[in-house]
Design a protein around this motif. Structure first.
Motif, PDB file in Angstrom:
ATOM      1  N   MET A   1       3.490  -6.216   4.582  1.00  0.00           N
ATOM      2  CA  MET A   1       1.940  -7.226   4.298  1.00  0.00           C
ATOM      3  C   MET A   1       1.212  -5.537   5.674  1.00  0.00           C
ATOM      4  O   MET A   1       1.096  -6.190   7.117  1.00  0.00           O
ATOM      5  N   SER A   2       0.423  -5.052   5.601  1.00  0.00           N
ATOM      6  CA  SER A   2      -0.794  -4.466   6.876  1.00  0.00           C
ATOM      7  C   SER A   2      -1.481  -5.543   7.464  1.00  0.00           C
ATOM      8  O   SER A   2      -1.694  -6.230   6.689  1.00  0.00           O
TER       9      SER A   2
ATOM     10  N   LEU B   1      -2.980  -6.192  -2.977  1.00  0.00           N
ATOM     11  CA  LEU B   1      -1.667  -5.011  -3.494  1.00  0.00           C
ATOM     12  C   LEU B   1      -1.392  -5.894  -4.998  1.00  0.00           C
ATOM     13  O   LEU B   1      -0.868  -6.919  -4.359  1.00  0.00           O
ATOM     14  N   LYS B   2      -1.328  -4.985  -5.539  1.00  0.00           N
ATOM     15  CA  LYS B   2      -0.431  -5.428  -7.051  1.00  0.00           C
ATOM     16  C   LYS B   2       0.886  -5.810  -6.807  1.00  0.00           C
ATOM     17  O   LYS B   2       1.993  -5.428  -7.640  1.00  0.00           O
TER      18      LYS B   2
ATOM     19  N   ARG C   1       5.878   1.665  -1.203  1.00  0.00           N
ATOM     20  CA  ARG C   1       5.912   1.940  -0.111  1.00  0.00           C
ATOM     21  C   ARG C   1       4.685   2.879  -0.242  1.00  0.00           C
ATOM     22  O   ARG C   1       3.683   2.678   1.058  1.00  0.00           O
ATOM     23  N   SER C   2       4.467   3.890  -0.964  1.00  0.00           N
ATOM     24  CA  SER C   2       2.882   4.393  -1.020  1.00  0.00           C
ATOM     25  C   SER C   2       2.065   3.575  -1.411  1.00  0.00           C
ATOM     26  O   SER C   2       0.873   4.010  -0.450  1.00  0.00           O
TER      27      SER C   2
ATOM     28  N   SER D   1       0.791   1.638   2.272  1.00  0.00           N
ATOM     29  CA  SER D   1       0.051   3.141   2.511  1.00  0.00           C
ATOM     30  C   SER D   1      -0.961   2.963   2.961  1.00  0.00           C
ATOM     31  O   SER D   1      -1.887   3.047   3.501  1.00  0.00           O
ATOM     32  N   LEU D   2      -2.172   2.650   1.671  1.00  0.00           N
ATOM     33  CA  LEU D   2      -3.385   2.783   1.457  1.00  0.00           C
ATOM     34  C   LEU D   2      -3.884   1.468   1.044  1.00  0.00           C
ATOM     35  O   LEU D   2      -5.322   0.908   1.629  1.00  0.00           O
ATOM     36  N   HIS D   3      -2.989  -0.275   1.587  1.00  0.00           N
ATOM     37  CA  HIS D   3      -3.786  -1.401   1.507  1.00  0.00           C
ATOM     38  C   HIS D   3      -4.488  -0.791   3.205  1.00  0.00           C
ATOM     39  O   HIS D   3      -5.626  -1.318   2.461  1.00  0.00           O
ATOM     40  N   GLY D   4      -4.142  -1.574   4.354  1.00  0.00           N
ATOM     41  CA  GLY D   4      -5.106  -1.389   5.318  1.00  0.00           C
ATOM     42  C   GLY D   4      -6.460  -0.217   5.394  1.00  0.00           C
ATOM     43  O   GLY D   4      -7.726  -0.249   5.807  1.00  0.00           O
TER      44      GLY D   4
END
Length: 178
Positions: free
Chosen positions: A1-2, A54-55, A59-60, A63-66
Motif C-alpha cells: 500500500m502506498s 484501491l478496489k 501493480r498498475s 502505482s496510481l494510488h498516491g
C-alpha cells in the motif's frame, strides 16, 4: 500500500466534495475543480476527511494510488486557500505590466512579449519586477509560470532572467584573460 495514498485528506468546513465512479468535483470559496479518476480507485467520505482506497491490488492500480490522493488533496487545498507563485525579473531594463487580459514583459528583446492570462489565474505585478500569480488549480498555475519563465531562463554567468522566488542560481566564472 502506498504511504501517501493511505493518508486521509482533511476537509475544511468551506469545502464540498462530490464524487461518482469516474469523477470528483471539489467546490470551495475560490472556485470549483473537477478531475476524472480511474474505476480502480474508490473514495470514502467520513465527517471531515476523505479516504482514497484501491478496489484491486494490481501493480498498475497501486502505482496510481498516491497520485490520485495527491491530486484530490491539491484540489481541496486550492479551492480553500489558493496556490501562489512569485516570479522575479532580474536584469537591466526587465519589467512587467498587466494590460487588460495579458501580461506584457520587457525582457531585452527588440519587442515586448505579450502573454495571454488564463481565466482561472490572477496576476499582480509589484515594483515592475515581481509577478505574483494566484490560482486554485496548481497544475495550471505551474504551467503558466513555466511558460512565462521560458522567455528568459536564468543564465549562470550574470544571473539574469526570470527566477522563482527563493531560487538560487549557481554562478559560473567567465573567461579569464591570459
Amino acid at each position: 500500500m502506498s504511504r501517501i495514498g493511505k493518508l486521509s485528506i482533511r476537509l475544511p468546513d468551506t469545502v464540498n466534495v462530490n464524487y461518482s465512479e469516474s469523477e470528483v468535483t471539489v467546490k470551495g470559496k475560490f472556485g470549483t475543480l473537477q478531475t476524472k479518476i480511474p474505476n480502480t480507485i474508490s473514495i470514502k467520505q467520513d465527517n471531515n476527511s476523505l479516504q482514497v482506497n484501491l478496489k484491486s491490488e494490481a501493480r498498475s492500480d497501486r502505482s496510481l494510488h498516491g497520485l490520485y490522493r495527491t491530486l484530490i488533496n491539491n484540489m481541496v487545498i486550492g479551492v480553500s486557500e489558493q496556490f501562489q507563485l512569485t516570479l522575479i525579473l532580474k536584469g537591466v531594463g526587465y519589467r512587467a505590466a498587466v494590460q487588460g487580459k495579458e501580461i506584457v514583459l520587457n525582457l531585452g528583446y527588440s519587442h515586448p512579449v505579450k502573454i495571454e492570462i488564463p481565466k482561472d489565474i490572477s496576476v499582480e505585478v509589484t515594483q515592475n519586477t515581481t509577478i505574483n500569480l494566484k490560482s486554485c488549480d496548481k497544475e495550471l498555475l505551474g504551467l503558466f509560470a513555466s511558460n512565462i519563465r521560458a522567455w528568459r531562463r536564468p543564465e549562470p554567468y550574470k544571473g539574469k532572467g526570470i527566477l522563482y522566488q527563493g531560487e538560487q542560481i549557481i554562478r559560473k566564472a567567465g573567461k579569464s584573460a591570459k
